[in-house]
Enzyme design. Sequence first.
Site, PDB file in Angstrom:
ATOM      1  N   LYS A 258      -3.842 -27.899  21.330  1.00  0.00           N
ATOM      2  CA  LYS A 258      -4.745 -26.758  21.541  1.00  0.00           C
ATOM      3  C   LYS A 258      -4.775 -26.349  23.003  1.00  0.00           C
ATOM      4  CE  LYS A 258      -8.051 -30.352  21.616  1.00  0.00           C
ATOM      5  NZ  LYS A 258      -8.339 -31.413  20.707  1.00  0.00           N
TER       6      LYS A 258
ATOM      7  N   LYS B  86      -1.164 -36.039  31.444  1.00  0.00           N
ATOM      8  CA  LYS B  86      -2.356 -35.255  31.789  1.00  0.00           C
ATOM      9  C   LYS B  86      -2.541 -35.139  33.291  1.00  0.00           C
ATOM     10  CE  LYS B  86      -4.837 -34.944  27.573  1.00  0.00           C
ATOM     11  NZ  LYS B  86      -6.061 -34.909  26.808  1.00  0.00           N
TER      12      LYS B  86
ATOM     13  N   LYS C 240       4.550 -31.560  21.192  1.00  0.00           N
ATOM     14  CA  LYS C 240       3.567 -31.701  20.111  1.00  0.00           C
ATOM     15  C   LYS C 240       2.642 -30.486  20.072  1.00  0.00           C
ATOM     16  CE  LYS C 240      -0.632 -33.831  21.671  1.00  0.00           C
ATOM     17  NZ  LYS C 240      -1.726 -34.725  21.587  1.00  0.00           N
TER      18      LYS C 240
END
Length: 333
Positions: free
Chosen positions: A202, A117, A199
Amino acid sequence: MCEIIEKKKVLSCIQPSGMLTLGNYLGALKNWVNMQEEFDCTFAVADLHAITVRQEPAKLRQQIYSTFALLLALGLDPQKSTLFIQSQVPEHSALSWVLSCNTQFGEMARMTQFKDKSAKHSDNINVGLFSYPVLMAADILLYKPNFVPVGADQKQHLEIARDIAERFNRIYGDVFTVPEAYIPKAGARVMSLQNPDKKMSKSDDNANSWVAILDDRDTIIRKFKRAVTDSGSGIYMSEDKKGISNLITIYGAITGKTTQEVEKEFEGKGYGDFKLAVGEAVADELAPIKANFDKIIADKSELERLFKDGAQRAEKVARKTYFKAMKKVGFVL
Ligand code: ATP
Ligand code: LTN
């Protein structure tokens, strides 16, 4: 004599960060629904976690409502389980501070989600993003659950929560239950429909790579028809057929069939037929959830009544554990 057997406890949370996907559903949410009869369950919308990446306030507020509504639409029953919004129970943030003073910098620096992230949001590598697993540990430990149902990507965070609990108990005396991750056999890691090495997420810019729980039937089927596969043939699980393997996993997780049963069902069939069958199975499973959601989201005051009630119930439990921990550390209460 009638013996009262206490149910084992379950806790999990989900972030209100945008559209929830088929990955969230198969990796976590479907299990939550399956567990609510057998276990004493607590589930929350982890809104405090969502602000580790920049959120627009009005949009965040709307997503908190819709994520809570989605939990109800899935079939989670506020009479059976405690459903609440994380930020409405202040013990989460408060315990997080105490736990962060009992967590090592080096432990956090190893977290792969932080590395991923911070690479993705390089303009906002905030301290909250770094210490996110400590807040997650607080979410869990306050409710003393035996099991925490999550997708495979959360395994590392669960291990840290266990380490934090064990260390705290060792230093200050027994306060926390050491929880176990509960990761589904099928669907623990649903991959992107456009790049089966990644993966399903969204936050992926390519909307064809993920299916939202609330997508309509035509959209779901179209996304599966466009799913990336290899140029060969044969429907079976294999390292060099990652796209087809992902579709087999999804179909198996939806229908409850084993890999062998899925392979047998589609023996001799083409990729086109298989993709359509997976799309239809997913659309059939998600349709009633969307219908429920549309009704639930329309009644804002009922939603507010339910989440306020949930927060009160959650706080009763959280407060007990929090005070016990504070006392052990030496605070004056
Ligand atoms: P993002 O993809 O935006 O980083 P996320 O979907 O991983 O976020 P959450 O919404 O908090 O983050 O995830 C909620 C639950 O869904 C977690 O238990 C997580 O393990 C599970 N989950 C998320 N993506 C997948 C996936 N592709 N396959 C299986 N489980 C998943
Ligand atoms: N970090 C989790 C969401 C989450 C969670 C939790 C999951 C926040 N607190 C407590 C289980 C238990 C994620 O899924 N990304």
